[in-house]
Design an enzyme around this catalytic site. Structure first.
Site, PDB file in Angstrom:
ATOM      1  N   LYS A  65       0.826  -1.212   0.000  1.00 36.29           N
ATOM      2  CA  LYS A  65       0.000   0.000   0.000  1.00 36.29           C
ATOM      3  C   LYS A  65       0.852   1.251   0.000  1.00 36.29           C
ATOM      4  O   LYS A  65       0.550   2.224  -0.682  1.00 36.29           O
ATOM      5  CB  LYS A  65      -0.911   0.039   1.235  1.00 36.29           C
ATOM      6  N   GLY A  66       1.918   1.220   0.827  1.00 37.61           N
ATOM      7  CA  GLY A  66       2.743   2.408   0.949  1.00 37.61           C
ATOM      8  C   GLY A  66       3.400   2.808  -0.352  1.00 37.61           C
ATOM      9  O   GLY A  66       3.409   3.984  -0.727  1.00 37.61           O
TER      10      GLY A  66
ATOM     11  N   ASP B  63       6.390   3.498   5.921  1.00 35.63           N
ATOM     12  CA  ASP B  63       5.759   4.145   4.769  1.00 35.63           C
ATOM     13  C   ASP B  63       6.012   5.649   4.751  1.00 35.63           C
ATOM     14  O   ASP B  63       5.982   6.271   3.678  1.00 35.63           O
ATOM     15  CB  ASP B  63       4.254   3.869   4.766  1.00 35.63           C
TER      16      ASP B  63
ATOM     17  N   THR C 187      -8.974 -14.495  -8.574  1.00 34.88           N
ATOM     18  CA  THR C 187      -9.552 -13.202  -8.192  1.00 34.88           C
ATOM     19  C   THR C 187     -10.477 -13.267  -6.981  1.00 34.88           C
ATOM     20  O   THR C 187     -10.855 -12.240  -6.439  1.00 34.88           O
ATOM     21  CB  THR C 187     -10.353 -12.609  -9.370  1.00 34.88           C
TER      22      THR C 187
ATOM     23  N   GLN D   8     -12.258 -10.362  -4.561  1.00 34.00           N
ATOM     24  CA  GLN D   8     -13.714 -10.188  -4.606  1.00 34.00           C
ATOM     25  C   GLN D   8     -14.290 -10.155  -3.188  1.00 34.00           C
ATOM     26  O   GLN D   8     -15.143  -9.308  -2.864  1.00 34.00           O
ATOM     27  CB  GLN D   8     -14.357 -11.327  -5.387  1.00 34.00           C
TER      28      GLN D   8
ATOM     29  N   CYS E  74      25.127   5.432  14.520  1.00 33.69           N
ATOM     30  CA  CYS E  74      24.597   5.599  15.872  1.00 33.69           C
ATOM     31  C   CYS E  74      25.259   4.615  16.829  1.00 33.69           C
ATOM     32  O   CYS E  74      26.386   4.842  17.262  1.00 33.69           O
ATOM     33  CB  CYS E  74      23.079   5.451  15.863  1.00 33.69           C
TER      34      CYS E  74
ATOM     35  N   MET F  82      28.600   3.719  15.689  1.00 36.64           N
ATOM     36  CA  MET F  82      29.642   4.709  15.991  1.00 36.64           C
ATOM     37  C   MET F  82      30.116   4.538  17.422  1.00 36.64           C
ATOM     38  O   MET F  82      31.325   4.503  17.700  1.00 36.64           O
ATOM     39  CB  MET F  82      29.083   6.121  15.773  1.00 36.64           C
ATOM     40  N   GLN F  83      29.183   4.387  18.360  1.00 32.81           N
ATOM     41  CA  GLN F  83      29.532   4.249  19.769  1.00 32.81           C
ATOM     42  C   GLN F  83      30.387   3.001  20.018  1.00 32.81           C
ATOM     43  O   GLN F  83      31.373   3.044  20.755  1.00 32.81           O
ATOM     44  CB  GLN F  83      28.257   4.189  20.608  1.00 32.81           C
TER      45      GLN F  83
ATOM     46  N   GLU G 229      25.432   2.220  29.182  1.00 39.02           N
ATOM     47  CA  GLU G 229      24.184   1.521  28.877  1.00 39.02           C
ATOM     48  C   GLU G 229      24.333   0.029  29.193  1.00 39.02           C
ATOM     49  O   GLU G 229      23.401  -0.609  29.673  1.00 39.02           O
ATOM     50  CB  GLU G 229      23.818   1.711  27.404  1.00 39.02           C
TER      51      GLU G 229
ATOM     52  N   HIS H 108      21.861   9.794  11.833  1.00 37.99           N
ATOM     53  CA  HIS H 108      21.380   8.726  10.954  1.00 37.99           C
ATOM     54  C   HIS H 108      21.237   9.226   9.516  1.00 37.99           C
ATOM     55  O   HIS H 108      20.140   9.587   9.078  1.00 37.99           O
ATOM     56  CB  HIS H 108      20.018   8.216  11.440  1.00 37.99           C
TER      57      HIS H 108
ATOM     58  N   GLU I 243      21.052   7.579   6.929  1.00 35.28           N
ATOM     59  CA  GLU I 243      20.183   6.703   6.131  1.00 35.28           C
ATOM     60  C   GLU I 243      18.770   7.250   6.009  1.00 35.28           C
ATOM     61  O   GLU I 243      18.076   7.004   5.011  1.00 35.28           O
ATOM     62  CB  GLU I 243      20.145   5.286   6.716  1.00 35.28           C
TER      63      GLU I 243
END
Length: 548
Positions: A16-17, A70, A187, A191, A384, A387-388, A408, A521, A523
């Site tokens: 759909k997207g 999307d 189909t 339908q 991200c 990199m860390q 973390e 980011h 990307e």
């Protein structure tokens, strides 16, 4: 203002997207102002706290919105930034209505799904259209027709069709399977999906038939007969070599002309020259490079999913086409990588990427991958978390701080080279996870003389001559600036810092073919017609690596 609802039938993930984005592109290139909006079914307020294995890679917008994949598709096809007004969840709708009820804004009424929830849905649509001064608003309904989770979105569509005759169209994207033992497209599932729409008071104006091969006239005629439609409103959308070919396939079947005629709008030929050149370049690329992606969000049960890193794969494709190569990827579970087996497990790809991630699971494998790329002189791009972890790898291997880590994963490490800055410490104490990271576009100054600066300048991604640029962010933990001198004395350079707070944004190793880590980011900002400089430079280095 006109409105086009796009729904899906038979199965999820039908496309759909891409279909919605393709229609929006065709209308935009025909001279109309178009804005899309995606309605999702989940109660989450956004996609930020959802495991990427569950629902794919959340797409990060310039304003910090964490949306559905999307939303990224809309940005790539329309070459426009999306934001909070383009992405809505049913959780956000309910929250808004309940907040209003608590403030007595409904003046003592019974607050019900209809009309109050549907009114809020319709309000989001019309408000977006007015804000963007759109000629056409394109509304993608999440999920599949027949699910109880999205029934109120369909009800809003029905109400708008009733109240705004001539201003609303409904496009149904549905799956047409070809069972192997039969060898012909069936189909009936579509339908039945259309019958479900009919039971909700909706008659689709178009069916976009998703199938393995192009739909023949016999199947279109059957759809028309059983779905109460004209054969020319049944549009075939078969599997293609690239999703960027979808707009050309839809246009060839006259969908733009049919839509504009139904809206009683002037028909204009869309300008698709650049898009056609893009598709030709994609199809003509023959040479390839192989990139190893060392991550931890690939698996779901016994299957592996591309969607967990969707924006990354798209950015690699864009940069590959810009370099006239096909980018092939190998997916490596970071939990299976160690310092001892890195060479054997990863092999000798043309480049290595460690992408986004959180938490301790698989982190040691990513650190080992970053170390391996540095020592073996394999082009490396850390995004991200990548990199860390490259910083941690350098600290352990070069600076000999064997306990170096991110707080973390090890709050008690004596060398917290990656840590939680004070403002984020307060957030974490409150256990406030959703929407509380450093999110969205943040400006940074890139240091002249670095590889990062050269790439941004070469591909016109500097905001000014002083080296200012901007990337999108989605993280909490930062490079601990108290260790900067130790790193720079030993060969790891700080290439960029944020304008606000002076946080480290980009690191690189100058005596390496390509070794760059970025806290942002890139990307999420890559577009098919405007690939991101960081990825173009990375792929260039990978091509050079194949020659060496």
């Amino acid at each position: 203002m006109k409105f086009i609802f796009v729904s899906g039938g038979v199965i999820s993930g039908i496309g759909k997207g891409f279909t919605a984005a393709s229609i929006a592109l065709l209308l935009k290139q025909s001279g109309y102002r178009v804005t899309p909006i995606k309605f999702e079914n989940y109660l989450n307020l956004d996609a930020g706290t959802i495991n990427p294995i569950e629902h794919g890679d959340p797409f990060l917008c310039e304003d910090g919105t964490e949306g559905d994949m999307d939303i990224g598709t809309y940005e790539k096809f329309l070459d426009e930034d999306m934001g909070k007004d383009n992405f809505v969840t049913i959780g956000r709708i309910y929250q808004t209505v309940i907040d209003r009820e608590r403030k007595f804004e409904y003046h003592g009424e019974d607050v019900e799904a209809i009309p109050h929830i549907t009114d809020e849905i319709i309000s989001r649509i019309t408000t977006l259209g007015n804000k963007k001064k759109a000629d056409i608003v394109l509304i993608e309904l999440g999920g599949t027709a027949g699910e109880y989770q999205n029934i109120l979105y369909y009800e809003a569509s029905r109400i708008m069709t009733l109240k705004r005759p001539g201003d609303v169209l409904h496009v149904h994207v549905s799956y047409v399977p070809t069972p192997g033992h039969l060898g012909e497209p069936k189909t009936k599932p579509t339908q039945l999906s259309v019958r479900t729409l009919n039971s909700m008071g909706i008659q689709p104006d178009f069916i976009i038939a998703r199938s393995q091969k192009p739909l023949d006239q016999r199947r279109k005629d059957r759809f028309a007969l059983f779905c109460n439609m004209h054969p020319e409103d049944i549009i075939s959308n078969p599997d293609l070599e690239t999703v960027y070919e979808i707009p050309l396939v839809l246009h060839k079947q006259g969908i733009v002309k049919r839509i504009l005629n139904k809206f009683n709008l002037p028909v204009k030929e869309p300008k698709l020259t650049e898009w056609k050149k893009l598709v030709e370049k994609i199809k003509s690329s023959k040479k390839s490079v192989t990139i190893a992606i060392v991550g931890k969000y690939f698996g779901t049960g016994e299957y592996q999913l591309r969607d967990s890193y969707a924006a990354l794969f798209d950015a690699l494709d864009h940069a590959g086409w810009a370099n006239n190569v096909i980018v092939k990827t190998t997916w490596i579970n970071s939990e299976k990588v160690t310092e001892k087996n890195a060479k054997e497990t990863i092999g000798k790809p043309d480049g290595i990427i460690v992408p986004i991630g959180w938490g301790e699971r698989g982190a040691e494998g990513m650190i080992a991958a970053a170390n391996y790329a540095r020592k073996a002189k394999i082009p490396y791009l850390g995004l991200c978390y990548g990199m860390q972890l490259a910083v941690i790898a350098f600290a352990r291997s070069v600076l000999k701080w064997t306990d170096a880590d991110t707080t973390e994963n090890d709050p008690k490490t004596e060398h917290p080279v990656i840590y939680l800055i004070p403002s984020q410490q307060e957030v974490m104490k409150r256990r406030a996870y959703g929407g509380t990271m450093r999110l969205g576009g943040w400006e940074a100054k890139v240091k002249k003389g670095t590889k990062a600066y050269a790439l941004y300048k070469k591909y016109n991604q500097l905001l000014n001559s002083n080296g200012l640029t901007s990337e999108r962010h989605r993280h909490r933990y930062e490079f601990n600036s108290k260790y900067v001198q130790d790193f720079e004395k030993n060969g790891l350079q700080i290439s960029a810092r944020s304008i606000e707070e002076g946080l480290v944004e980009i690191i690189e190793i100058s005596d390496h073919p390509f070794y760059i880590g970025t806290q942002g980011h890139p990307e999420y900002k890559s577009r098919p017609l405007r690939p991101h400089p960081m990825f173009i430079g990375f792929i260039e280095a990978c091509i050079n690596n194949t020659k060496s």
